[in-house]
Motif scaffolding. Structure first.
Motif, PDB file in Angstrom:
ATOM      1  N   GLU A 164       0.870  -1.292  -0.082  1.00 46.46           N
ATOM      2  CA  GLU A 164      -0.019   0.231  -0.111  1.00 46.46           C
ATOM      3  C   GLU A 164       0.942   1.176  -0.084  1.00 46.46           C
ATOM      4  OE1 GLU A 164      -2.724  -0.168   3.313  1.00 46.46           O
ATOM      5  OE2 GLU A 164      -3.351  -2.203   2.604  1.00 46.46           O
ATOM      6  N   ILE A 165       2.233   1.064   0.147  1.00 44.66           N
ATOM      7  CA  ILE A 165       3.047   2.390   0.164  1.00 44.66           C
ATOM      8  C   ILE A 165       4.094   2.185  -0.801  1.00 44.66           C
ATOM      9  CG2 ILE A 165       2.633   2.682   2.600  1.00 44.66           C
ATOM     10  CD1 ILE A 165       5.115   1.444   3.158  1.00 44.66           C
ATOM     11  N   ALA A 166       4.658   3.346  -1.085  1.00 41.45           N
ATOM     12  CA  ALA A 166       5.900   3.155  -2.339  1.00 41.45           C
ATOM     13  C   ALA A 166       6.875   2.468  -1.409  1.00 41.45           C
ATOM     14  CB  ALA A 166       6.325   4.448  -2.574  1.00 41.45           C
ATOM     15  N   MET A 167       7.380   1.248  -1.703  1.00 39.01           N
ATOM     16  CA  MET A 167       8.211   0.331  -0.870  1.00 39.01           C
ATOM     17  C   MET A 167       9.644   0.977  -1.122  1.00 39.01           C
ATOM     18  SD  MET A 167       8.574  -3.678  -0.961  1.00 39.01           S
ATOM     19  CE  MET A 167      10.056  -4.471  -0.247  1.00 39.01           C
ATOM     20  N   LEU A 168      10.172   1.361  -2.376  1.00 40.62           N
ATOM     21  CA  LEU A 168      11.636   1.749  -2.538  1.00 40.62           C
ATOM     22  C   LEU A 168      11.857   2.888  -2.591  1.00 40.62           C
ATOM     23  CD1 LEU A 168      12.308  -1.194  -4.979  1.00 40.62           C
ATOM     24  CD2 LEU A 168      12.732  -1.173  -2.439  1.00 40.62           C
ATOM     25  N   ASP A 169      12.981   3.457  -2.369  1.00 45.34           N
ATOM     26  CA  ASP A 169      13.424   4.855  -2.738  1.00 45.34           C
ATOM     27  C   ASP A 169      13.574   4.982  -3.984  1.00 45.34           C
ATOM     28  OD1 ASP A 169      14.725   7.561  -2.225  1.00 45.34           O
ATOM     29  OD2 ASP A 169      16.387   6.512  -2.656  1.00 45.34           O
ATOM     30  N   ILE A 174      16.587   1.036  -2.761  1.00 47.25           N
ATOM     31  CA  ILE A 174      16.596   0.579  -1.542  1.00 47.25           C
ATOM     32  C   ILE A 174      15.250   1.060  -0.983  1.00 47.25           C
ATOM     33  CG2 ILE A 174      18.957   0.035  -1.576  1.00 47.25           C
ATOM     34  CD1 ILE A 174      19.577   2.336   0.228  1.00 47.25           C
ATOM     35  N   TYR A 175      15.174   0.468   0.223  1.00 43.65           N
ATOM     36  CA  TYR A 175      14.021   0.643   1.096  1.00 43.65           C
ATOM     37  C   TYR A 175      13.865   2.257   1.479  1.00 43.65           C
ATOM     38  CZ  TYR A 175      13.216  -4.222   1.715  1.00 43.65           C
ATOM     39  OH  TYR A 175      12.927  -5.553   1.581  1.00 43.65           O
ATOM     40  N   ASN A 176      12.640   2.598   1.452  1.00 40.36           N
ATOM     41  CA  ASN A 176      12.593   4.138   1.902  1.00 40.36           C
ATOM     42  C   ASN A 176      12.253   3.898   3.498  1.00 40.36           C
ATOM     43  OD1 ASN A 176       9.837   3.452   2.349  1.00 40.36           O
ATOM     44  ND2 ASN A 176       9.216   4.533   0.691  1.00 40.36           N
ATOM     45  N   ARG A 177      12.143   5.239   3.941  1.00 39.64           N
ATOM     46  CA  ARG A 177      11.932   5.406   5.388  1.00 39.64           C
ATOM     47  C   ARG A 177      10.708   4.634   6.021  1.00 39.64           C
ATOM     48  NH1 ARG A 177      13.548   8.754   9.608  1.00 39.64           N
ATOM     49  NH2 ARG A 177      12.849   7.537  11.576  1.00 39.64           N
ATOM     50  N   ALA A 228      24.335   3.520  -2.065  1.00 37.76           N
ATOM     51  CA  ALA A 228      23.371   2.095  -1.700  1.00 37.76           C
ATOM     52  C   ALA A 228      23.891   1.059  -2.564  1.00 37.76           C
ATOM     53  CB  ALA A 228      22.001   2.687  -2.913  1.00 37.76           C
ATOM     54  N   ASP A 229      24.392   1.051  -3.792  1.00 36.22           N
ATOM     55  CA  ASP A 229      25.123  -0.102  -4.301  1.00 36.22           C
ATOM     56  C   ASP A 229      26.185  -0.618  -3.452  1.00 36.22           C
ATOM     57  OD1 ASP A 229      23.383   0.341  -6.559  1.00 36.22           O
ATOM     58  OD2 ASP A 229      24.853   1.374  -7.845  1.00 36.22           O
ATOM     59  N   THR A 230      26.929   0.235  -2.711  1.00 33.11           N
ATOM     60  CA  THR A 230      28.112  -0.217  -1.932  1.00 33.11           C
ATOM     61  C   THR A 230      27.315  -1.190  -0.789  1.00 33.11           C
ATOM     62  OG1 THR A 230      29.368   1.682  -2.393  1.00 33.11           O
ATOM     63  CG2 THR A 230      29.819   0.298  -0.266  1.00 33.11           C
ATOM     64  N   MET A 231      26.290  -0.758  -0.049  1.00 29.17           N
ATOM     65  CA  MET A 231      25.563  -1.378   0.950  1.00 29.17           C
ATOM     66  C   MET A 231      25.137  -2.586   0.248  1.00 29.17           C
ATOM     67  SD  MET A 231      23.850   1.994   2.416  1.00 29.17           S
ATOM     68  CE  MET A 231      23.195   0.913   3.843  1.00 29.17           C
ATOM     69  N   LYS A 232      24.539  -2.635  -0.849  1.00 36.73           N
ATOM     70  CA  LYS A 232      24.076  -3.754  -1.390  1.00 36.73           C
ATOM     71  C   LYS A 232      25.017  -5.064  -1.709  1.00 36.73           C
ATOM     72  CE  LYS A 232      21.251  -1.649  -4.404  1.00 36.73           C
ATOM     73  NZ  LYS A 232      20.378  -1.457  -5.674  1.00 36.73           N
ATOM     74  N   GLY A 233      26.132  -4.576  -2.241  1.00 34.04           N
ATOM     75  CA  GLY A 233      27.104  -5.368  -2.484  1.00 34.04           C
ATOM     76  C   GLY A 233      28.101  -5.849  -1.516  1.00 34.04           C
ATOM     77  N   THR A 234      28.230  -5.050  -0.347  1.00 28.73           N
ATOM     78  CA  THR A 234      28.726  -5.420   0.976  1.00 28.73           C
ATOM     79  C   THR A 234      28.177  -6.076   1.906  1.00 28.73           C
ATOM     80  OG1 THR A 234      29.965  -3.348   0.324  1.00 28.73           O
ATOM     81  CG2 THR A 234      30.546  -4.445   2.512  1.00 28.73           C
ATOM     82  N   GLY A 245      16.555   9.764   3.811  1.00 29.27           N
ATOM     83  CA  GLY A 245      16.564  10.731   3.197  1.00 29.27           C
ATOM     84  C   GLY A 245      17.908  11.533   3.094  1.00 29.27           C
ATOM     85  N   GLY A 246      17.873  12.605   1.877  1.00 26.39           N
ATOM     86  CA  GLY A 246      19.256  13.327   1.868  1.00 26.39           C
ATOM     87  C   GLY A 246      20.345  12.201   1.775  1.00 26.39           C
ATOM     88  N   ASP A 247      21.391  12.517   2.587  1.00 20.46           N
ATOM     89  CA  ASP A 247      22.693  11.480   2.434  1.00 20.46           C
ATOM     90  C   ASP A 247      22.727  10.562   3.685  1.00 20.46           C
ATOM     91  OD1 ASP A 247      23.034  13.720   4.024  1.00 20.46           O
ATOM     92  OD2 ASP A 247      25.290  13.568   3.660  1.00 20.46           O
TER      93      ASP A 247
END
Length: 321
Positions: A164-169, A174-177, A228-234, A245-247
């Motif tokens: 029911e919500i926008a799941m991804l940023d 990656i996941y939003n807040r 974000a790609d670094t986090m997904k790969g690491t 949000g932001g950085d």
């Protein structure tokens, strides 16, 4: 007692599988040396078997229903939201008009299954054709097995909410807040129940505003995507990662014995810098705050706040060097 019904329980999400529940029911009946075990789902006017143990002597198949007007054990369990143990059905006057009698059921043990909000889903139960004398340890066991089913319902409910919500940023994929809050709190609830350790990383890009000011927002967006790609790969697939949000980014990690958080944080930093370099982007550094789950009642918001405070202290310390 149960009448056949073609309306089967549908899987509302790919993350959820009745196969796991089938294994749980089969294990329960084996441990109880019982001929039949079930997961029964309640509807407004009926109780339907959605999982049935696979012994040949089991009298009730998946899809069989019982009317809510019948005097059945499952109805009392759901009404009272409490365990029910009837060791000798034929000698208990409360059940003399129950359809279980004609089917030869002589013993029943069942516990309620609830959705995360406390609403009843149905029952988790075991039946026998003979009188039983279950020890308290077996009654506790069926509660523990029921808890596994409720964990799956909680996960299923989380995914239903996220539809029911926008799941991804939309920028970093990656996941939003909102999704991060929902999934992380569920992870903490599982940690409290199952006893594994959890920690939270709060990640901030140093000097991100000057990057945007000097190179433009397009370069800034590329840096965010690179992190974000670094986090997904690491990090591991089971870890939960998102962008606040932001950085500002967050990772919720399930920690195993021997995991070294310092090593993980250093790897995130070095991999991020290498990724930026490979893309021809300006060099950036990270400030990473860390907080371990202090006690089982701590919420994700509280854990996140401590990780944020740790990140801020580290960022200020780096400015003084």
């Amino acid at each position: 007692m149960f009448e056949a019904n073609k309306c089967a329980f549908r899987q509302p999400d790919n993350q959820f599988s009745l196969q796991k529940w089938q294994k749980t029911i089969d294990l329960m009946t084996e441990l109880f040396s019982a001929p039949a075990g079930f997961i029964v789902q309640k509807s407004d006017d009926a109780y339907r078997i959605i999982v049935s143990s696979q012994q040949q002597e089991n009298p009730y198949d998946v899809g069989a229903e019982s009317s809510a007007d019948d005097n059945i054990f499952c109805k009392q369990v759901v009404r009272d939201l409490a365990p029910l143990y009837v060791p000798h059905v034929s000698e208990d006057s409360q059940w003399h008009d129950s359809p279980y009698i004609k089917d030869g059921i002589e013993s029943y043990l069942g516990v309620p299954i609830c959705w995360p909000n406390g609403e009843p889903f149905g029952t988790f139960c075991v039946m026998d054709f003979e009188q039983t004398h279950y020890q308290p340890s077996l009654i506790e066991l069926i509660k523990q097995l029921r808890d596994m089913v409720e964990d799956d319902l909680a996960l299923l409910d989380s995914f239903a909410q996220m539809r029911e919500i926008a799941m991804l940023d939309p920028l970093t994929n990656i996941y939003n807040r909102r999704a991060l809050d929902l999934l992380s709190q569920h992870k903490l609830n599982l940690a409290a129940r199952l006893g594994f350790e959890v920690c939270c990383l709060f990640i901030d890009i140093n000097d991100f505003k000057p990057l945007n000011d000097n190179y433009g927002h397009e370069v800034g967006d590329q840096a965010l995507i690179s992190l974000a790609d670094t986090m997904k790969g690491t990090l591991r697939e089971a870890d939960i990662i998102g962008r606040l949000g932001g950085d500002e980014f967050v990772a919720l990690l399930q920690v195993n014995n021997g995991d070294c958080i310092d090593t993980i944080m250093k790897k995130l930093e070095s991999t991020f810098k290498a990724n930026l370099q490979s893309q021809g982007l300006p060099e950036l550094s990270l400030s990473i705050g860390y907080a371990a789950l202090g006690h089982r009642a701590e919420t994700f918001a509280e854990l996140l706040k401590r990780a944020d405070e740790d990140m801020y202290e580290k960022k200020q310390a780096s400015k003084r060097v």
